[in-house]
Design a protein around this motif. Structure first.
Motif, PDB file in Angstrom:
ATOM      1  N   SER A 217       0.840  -1.192   0.000  1.00 24.56           N
ATOM      2  CA  SER A 217       0.000   0.000   0.000  1.00 24.56           C
ATOM      3  C   SER A 217       0.874   1.241   0.000  1.00 24.56           C
ATOM      4  O   SER A 217       1.973   1.256   0.553  1.00 24.56           O
ATOM      5  N   ARG A 218       0.385   2.301  -0.634  1.00 19.72           N
ATOM      6  CA  ARG A 218       1.131   3.557  -0.661  1.00 19.72           C
ATOM      7  C   ARG A 218       1.211   4.198   0.730  1.00 19.72           C
ATOM      8  O   ARG A 218       2.023   5.079   0.953  1.00 19.72           O
ATOM      9  N   GLU A 219       0.353   3.742   1.628  1.00 17.95           N
ATOM     10  CA  GLU A 219       0.429   4.229   3.018  1.00 17.95           C
ATOM     11  C   GLU A 219       1.802   3.928   3.611  1.00 17.95           C
ATOM     12  O   GLU A 219       2.319   4.694   4.424  1.00 17.95           O
ATOM     13  N   VAL A 220       2.406   2.802   3.202  1.00 23.53           N
ATOM     14  CA  VAL A 220       3.718   2.419   3.706  1.00 23.53           C
ATOM     15  C   VAL A 220       4.753   3.470   3.324  1.00 23.53           C
ATOM     16  O   VAL A 220       5.611   3.846   4.132  1.00 23.53           O
ATOM     17  N   VAL A 221       4.668   3.981   2.099  1.00 18.50           N
ATOM     18  CA  VAL A 221       5.602   5.006   1.641  1.00 18.50           C
ATOM     19  C   VAL A 221       5.379   6.305   2.416  1.00 18.50           C
ATOM     20  O   VAL A 221       6.335   6.982   2.795  1.00 18.50           O
ATOM     21  N   ILE A 222       4.113   6.656   2.659  1.00 20.78           N
ATOM     22  CA  ILE A 222       3.796   7.867   3.423  1.00 20.78           C
ATOM     23  C   ILE A 222       4.393   7.758   4.826  1.00 20.78           C
ATOM     24  O   ILE A 222       5.002   8.704   5.338  1.00 20.78           O
ATOM     25  N   ASN A 223       4.226   6.606   5.459  1.00 20.73           N
ATOM     26  CA  ASN A 223       4.764   6.410   6.809  1.00 20.73           C
ATOM     27  C   ASN A 223       6.289   6.437   6.807  1.00 20.73           C
ATOM     28  O   ASN A 223       6.909   7.025   7.705  1.00 20.73           O
ATOM     29  N   ALA A 224       6.902   5.807   5.812  1.00 21.96           N
ATOM     30  CA  ALA A 224       8.365   5.807   5.723  1.00 21.96           C
ATOM     31  C   ALA A 224       8.885   7.234   5.547  1.00 21.96           C
ATOM     32  O   ALA A 224       9.899   7.622   6.146  1.00 21.96           O
ATOM     33  N   TYR A 225       8.176   8.009   4.740  1.00 17.65           N
ATOM     34  CA  TYR A 225       8.548   9.423   4.530  1.00 17.65           C
ATOM     35  C   TYR A 225       8.441  10.211   5.836  1.00 17.65           C
ATOM     36  O   TYR A 225       9.375  10.919   6.233  1.00 17.65           O
ATOM     37  N   ASN A 226       7.301  10.082   6.511  1.00 18.41           N
ATOM     38  CA  ASN A 226       7.079  10.812   7.766  1.00 18.41           C
ATOM     39  C   ASN A 226       8.087  10.430   8.828  1.00 18.41           C
ATOM     40  O   ASN A 226       8.714  11.288   9.452  1.00 18.41           O
ATOM     41  N   TRP A 227       8.257   9.142   9.039  1.00 19.17           N
ATOM     42  CA  TRP A 227       9.083   8.666  10.134  1.00 19.17           C
ATOM     43  C   TRP A 227      10.567   8.832   9.819  1.00 19.17           C
ATOM     44  O   TRP A 227      11.354   9.120  10.718  1.00 19.17           O
ATOM     45  N   GLY A 228      10.940   8.652   8.560  1.00 17.67           N
ATOM     46  CA  GLY A 228      12.340   8.813   8.183  1.00 17.67           C
ATOM     47  C   GLY A 228      12.802  10.251   8.311  1.00 17.67           C
ATOM     48  O   GLY A 228      13.826  10.537   8.946  1.00 17.67           O
ATOM     49  N   GLN A 229      12.054  11.170   7.702  1.00 20.22           N
ATOM     50  CA  GLN A 229      12.442  12.574   7.790  1.00 20.22           C
ATOM     51  C   GLN A 229      12.328  13.086   9.222  1.00 20.22           C
ATOM     52  O   GLN A 229      13.173  13.847   9.696  1.00 20.22           O
TER      53      GLN A 229
END
Length: 505
Positions: free
Chosen positions: A442-454
């Motif tokens: 799911s694209r939600e995974v990318v959103i979470n990775a972006y939020n949590w990584g940055q």
């Protein structure tokens, strides 16, 4: 024989740290190839798409869903038409290496000047705030208010930490509270010091509150909403999971803060800033004497009330009214005038006190300009798109949980070079989000990775707010690193676990 004592080495100031990073950024522009993605923007007046290529040449084409599909931009046309996506977005597959744009000595020297000019809005806000602090201190409103508050919180001091952390976390996760927290340190630092905490705990309660809230964002329009829109999904997708992750992350952070605060309370020498404690108290508690508490008179209560109400209005303005630094500066300038009238000081004394208070924060505003200079050098060197292209190539072909973890690492890396959450989202999401489709996630995974990584990188990124914050709190970067690195590792592991769970859900 006379033995000479070695001079104790001191960690460089925020200015020196930033200037070293500025030079390193300039060196990168000689090493990392320059490159650009073509950008696409929507022209509301003509209802056309404007494509800007690597040569900065533009062409207009009709804004249709077919055009977006042909460009492999998996977004609905309506998101451009209704203004949801306003900034230029990178077009997938269009990266081109261009002529190297190295930033030389002249560019490095000019960049802080340009950085100051670009950051003048936040600088004015900080200077006005400094003037107000000078006025409030002059009439003793802070000292009187702190004395009254310390009596009521006796034995319940950590509640103060929890309350401040909870409020700033709520602000971070809902409307992206970040730069606005600069205004909190002058009023909260004395209260924390009187309550038995050190400067590090105060910084953590404010800075980590907003950082954890922004990192584990739920509805923050400057991160998760923009990123979701740029990824072509609704920001409410995965909201419940993000709320749970935020709550657990907040509890972990508070537990760490409690452990450190308790250790310092048992022995002040355990404080990471013990050697600087006298200097810090001199700045924030210059005239405070616990045995001679200033009377909290009606005049001082009114001034303290005006100052406090201003913060409530500030939060409302940013969260609901769409305010930015122009409006916030105007608010505090009005507050300054009201306090001058209430202070009982002569016109000359009031103005001179305001100017002296503003002068005390000159170091802070110059730090802001120097931090911006680093971004200017990297932008002019045209290396940000190249770093993004490298990152894409690195994670292409990965699958499942490994793909999610790699995305977290990539966004942490990119977050160092692109500290703007909205800027990073618009640049990366049109390219990164479709990669999740190719591996069945799911694209939600990318959103979470972006939020949590940055968000994780924001704990220490010198190009972000941390050095400005430390300058406000009279604390050096190395002391902050000693405090935050264990928590950063813990939160990194927690984020990886949460991402793996997210992929399974």
């Amino acid at each position: 024989m006379i033995l000479s004592q070695k001079k104790k080495r001191e960690f460089p100031t925020a200015f020196t740290v930033l200037f070293i990073i500025l030079i390193l950024a300039a060196i990168l522009t000689y090493i990392v190839p320059s490159g650009k993605f073509s950008r696409l923007t929507y022209d509301e007046s003509t209802r056309d798409f404007i494509i800007t290529d690597h040569n900065d040449e533009t062409k207009a084409i009709p804004a249709t869903q077919e055009v977006l599909n042909d460009l492999h931009i998996q977004l609905d046309l309506s998101k451009f038409e209704d203004g949801t996506i306003k900034k230029p977005i990178a077009i997938p597959g269009t990266y081109v290496q261009i002529e190297q744009q190295p930033q030389g000595v002249v560019d490095v020297i000019k960049s802080p000047i340009i950085g100051v000019m670009d950051s003048v809005d936040i600088m004015i806000f900080v200077l006005i705030l400094g003037g107000i602090i000078g006025l409030v201190n002059k009439v003793g409103a802070f000292d009187a208010g702190i004395g009254a508050l310390s009596k009521k919180t006796k034995g319940k001091e950590f509640i103060l930490v929890v309350l401040v952390f909870a409020l700033t976390t709520l602000g971070g996760t809902t409307f992206g509270l970040a730069e606005e927290t600069i205004a909190f340190y002058p009023i909260l630092m004395p209260i924390f010091l009187i309550s038995g905490f050190d400067a590090i705990t105060c910084i953590a309660a404010i800075y980590m509150g907003s950082s954890i809230g922004t990192m584990f964002s739920t509805v923050n329009p400057f991160s998760v909403v923009i990123a979701s829109n740029a990824a072509g999904i609704n920001f409410t997708s995965g909201l419940k999971f993000r709320i749970v992750v935020l709550i657990i992350g907040s509890i972990i952070t508070l537990a760490y803060m409690y452990w450190y605060a308790k250790k310092v309370n048992q022995d002040p020498k355990n404080s990471l800033v013990y050697d600087e404690s006298e200097r810090i108290r001199e700045r924030f508690l210059k005239d405070y004497d616990p045995d001679k508490v200033i009377e909290f008179t009606l005049r001082r209560k009114l001034i303290f009330l005006v100052f406090t109400v201003a913060f409530l209005i500030l939060v409302w303005g940013v969260a609901v009214g769409g305010w930015w630094f122009e409006e916030m500066s105007a608010l505090f300038l009005g507050v300054a005038i009201i306090i001058m009238v209430l202070s009982g000081l002569s016109e000359k004394d009031a103005v001179n006190t305001f100017v002296a208070g503003a002068a005390d924060l000159i170091g802070v505003v110059l730090t802001i300009g120097l931090a911006r200079a680093i971004n200017i050098v990297m932008d002019n060197g045209m290396i940000s798109d190249t770093l993004l292209n490298y990152s894409i190539n690195m994670i292409t072909g990965m699958s499942g949980s490994l793909f999610a973890i790699a995305q977290l690492v990539v966004f942490s890396f990119l977050g160092f070079f692109i500290p703007s959450s909205s800027g990073l989202a618009v640049l990366t999401m049109p390219i990164m989000a479709p990669l999740a489709d190719s591996v069945g996630l799911s694209r939600e995974v990318v959103i979470n990775a972006y939020n949590w990584g940055q968000g994780l990188m924001a704990f220490i990124t010198p190009t972000g707010l941390i050095l400005v914050t430390l300058e406000m709190a009279e604390t050096t970067f190395n002391k902050w690193l000693k405090y935050i690195m264990p928590l950063m590792i813990i939160m990194g592991i927690y984020s990886v676990i949460a991402l793996i769970i997210g992929t399974m859900i």
